[in-house]
Design an enzyme around this catalytic site. Structure first.
Site, PDB file in Angstrom:
ATOM      1  N   CYS A 108      76.297  13.550  13.412  1.00 27.16           N
ATOM      2  CA  CYS A 108      75.729  14.843  13.790  1.00 27.16           C
ATOM      3  C   CYS A 108      74.840  15.275  12.630  1.00 27.16           C
ATOM      4  CB  CYS A 108      76.825  15.861  14.089  1.00 27.16           C
ATOM      5  SG  CYS A 108      78.012  16.105  12.745  1.00 27.16           S
ATOM      6  N   ARG A 137      67.616  19.721  19.191  1.00 26.87           N
ATOM      7  CA  ARG A 137      67.591  19.199  17.815  1.00 26.87           C
ATOM      8  C   ARG A 137      67.430  17.681  17.828  1.00 26.87           C
ATOM      9  NH1 ARG A 137      72.394  21.133  14.193  1.00 26.87           N
ATOM     10  NH2 ARG A 137      71.036  20.217  12.595  1.00 26.87           N
TER      11      ARG A 137
END
Length: 274
Positions: A235, A179
């Site tokens: 995050c 990611r």
């Protein structure tokens, strides 16, 4: 208990349960109802339940991150109803390597309460130890939770933009490496990372069974950081980044800040990804 961590045997042996508030934080991003269903099927006796979406976050707005921080007015009464007093030890657990329990750990400290610990190994460790399980929902109590917000523990979107490229500023992305690289993005509409960020996957704070690594190995994770560095952690939406913040605390590193909006806010603000 060391470094904001308590083992299942130590929790089971707590003789004065009145001085401990246990909070079940189990949750699934893929199935937001699952955590509450799991709690209803069985939890640590005396544990209350807090839901990531409904309790540990504010409602998502038209813009911004997926899990905005809850307001003290919304969450503090729920914490008081768990009987939390200034000297109460709060123990948070989940079954996701601390992903959601660490959010509560960080929130309580952000609001001035330092007596909070993660259950090492989480729910799985409790079950594996053969300790009692209950389906009873504890009654509300009369606690006294008065937040004292540490406002310098967070940064917003504009601060990240202004500070991320300054000398001595280290921006840390806690998501999976694919990611971070932009190879895959299962949740947010844009793939990539904030330019200049380095990647430290939050799950590397634990072993494969969900037990946290000892302090010397937590220190190794952050050996590249200098004492004078300004550290900003993010995050996808300010949840799993809290595991890295826990890891830093275990390593003796203080002063790291959370960017709660995370990648979900950054990409929604139409900032070009890396």
């Amino acid at each position: 208990m060391t470094f904001d961590l308590i083992s299942a045997p130590a929790l089971a042996q707590q003789s004065d349960r009145a001085s401990v508030a246990i909070v079940d934080c189990r949750f699934s991003l893929a199935d937001p109802q699952l955590g509450r269903q799991q709690y209803d099927r069985g939890h640590i006796p005396g544990a209350y339940y807090l839901d990531l979406d409904r309790d540990l976050s504010s409602p998502k707005g038209a813009r911004g991150g997926r899990h905005p921080l809850p307001t003290p007015d919304a969450l503090a009464p729920k914490l008081a109803a768990m009987g939390i007093e200034p000297e109460t030890l709060v123990v948070a657990y989940d079954d996701s390597k601390g992903a959601f329990a660490a959010r509560l750990w960080w929130l309580l400290r952000y609001w001035g309460r330092d007596r909070v610990a993660l259950l090492d190994g989480g729910w799985s460790a409790w079950v594996a130890g053969g300790y009692p399980i209950s389906t009873e929902v504890p009654a509300p109590k009369a606690g006294n939770f008065q937040p004292q917000v540490r406002t310098d523990w967070t940064v917003d979107l504009e601060e990240v933009k202004a500070r991320k490229d300054l000398p001595g500023v280290v921006l840390i992305d806690a998501r999976e490496s694919d990611r971070y690289r932009g190879d895959r993005e299962p949740i947010d509409p844009v793939a990539g990372h904030i330019p200049g960020a380095v990647n430290h996957f939050w799950q590397d704070a634990c072993d494969d069974r969900g037990f946290f690594l000892p302090p010397n190995l937590q220190q190794q994770r952050w050996a590249h950081l200098a004492p004078e560095d300004e550290i900003i952690v993010y995050c996808g939406s300010g949840v799993t980044a809290c595991v890295n913040l826990w890891s830093m605390a275990a390593a003796g590193i203080s002063g790291a800040k959370l960017y709660p909006g995370g990648w979900s806010e950054w990409c929604s603000a139409e900032t070009p990804p890396a």
